[in-house]
Design a protein around this motif. Structure first.
Motif, PDB file in Angstrom:
ATOM      1  N   PRO A  95      42.179  35.264  32.719  1.00  0.00           N
ATOM      2  CA  PRO A  95      41.138  35.618  33.690  1.00  0.00           C
ATOM      3  C   PRO A  95      41.010  34.537  34.769  1.00  0.00           C
ATOM      4  O   PRO A  95      41.168  33.349  34.504  1.00  0.00           O
ATOM      5  CB  PRO A  95      39.866  35.698  32.843  1.00  0.00           C
ATOM      6  N   ALA A 127      43.059  38.641  43.829  1.00  0.00           N
ATOM      7  CA  ALA A 127      41.828  39.376  44.139  1.00  0.00           C
ATOM      8  C   ALA A 127      40.884  38.552  45.017  1.00  0.00           C
ATOM      9  O   ALA A 127      40.315  39.067  45.969  1.00  0.00           O
ATOM     10  CB  ALA A 127      41.118  39.789  42.854  1.00  0.00           C
ATOM     11  N   CYS A 176      36.526  34.623  39.771  1.00  0.00           N
ATOM     12  CA  CYS A 176      35.985  35.989  39.776  1.00  0.00           C
ATOM     13  C   CYS A 176      36.153  36.727  38.443  1.00  0.00           C
ATOM     14  O   CYS A 176      35.554  37.772  38.244  1.00  0.00           O
ATOM     15  CB  CYS A 176      36.616  36.809  40.899  1.00  0.00           C
ATOM     16  N   LYS A 195      38.790  38.309  37.244  1.00  0.00           N
ATOM     17  CA  LYS A 195      39.832  39.346  37.205  1.00  0.00           C
ATOM     18  C   LYS A 195      41.071  38.796  36.501  1.00  0.00           C
ATOM     19  O   LYS A 195      41.404  37.628  36.633  1.00  0.00           O
ATOM     20  CB  LYS A 195      40.221  39.766  38.622  1.00  0.00           C
ATOM     21  N   CYS A 228      44.843  33.721  41.951  1.00  0.00           N
ATOM     22  CA  CYS A 228      44.202  35.039  41.868  1.00  0.00           C
ATOM     23  C   CYS A 228      44.385  35.772  43.193  1.00  0.00           C
ATOM     24  O   CYS A 228      43.948  35.314  44.240  1.00  0.00           O
ATOM     25  CB  CYS A 228      42.714  34.887  41.563  1.00  0.00           C
TER      26      CYS A 228
END
Length: 64
Positions: A14, A43, A18, A20, A41
């Motif tokens: 993860p 995202a 955030c 995700k 990340c």
């Protein structure tokens, strides 16, 4: 705890910002007693490093 010589590659870690899941690290660097993973990340565009530190007993080969 995972042994350094197993070829273990973390997946779906993860994001530290955030939350995700990240499919796999962008960079993996091995050194004596530790492995560093660079995560990116897509995202939220957050980058971070995770370091796995191994016991010296785990680094001793079982056979020659």
């Amino acid at each position: 705890m995972v042994r350094q010589d197993t070829g273990y590659m973390p997946r779906e870690n993860p994001c530290a910002q955030c939350g995700k899941p990240i499919a796999r690290p962008d960079w993996v660097e091995h050194s004596e007693g530790r492995t560093s993973f660079l995560w990116n990340c897509r995202a939220c565009n957050y980058r971070f490093e995770a370091i796995a530190i191994y016991d010296t007993a785990q680094l001793t080969p079982l056979a020659a």
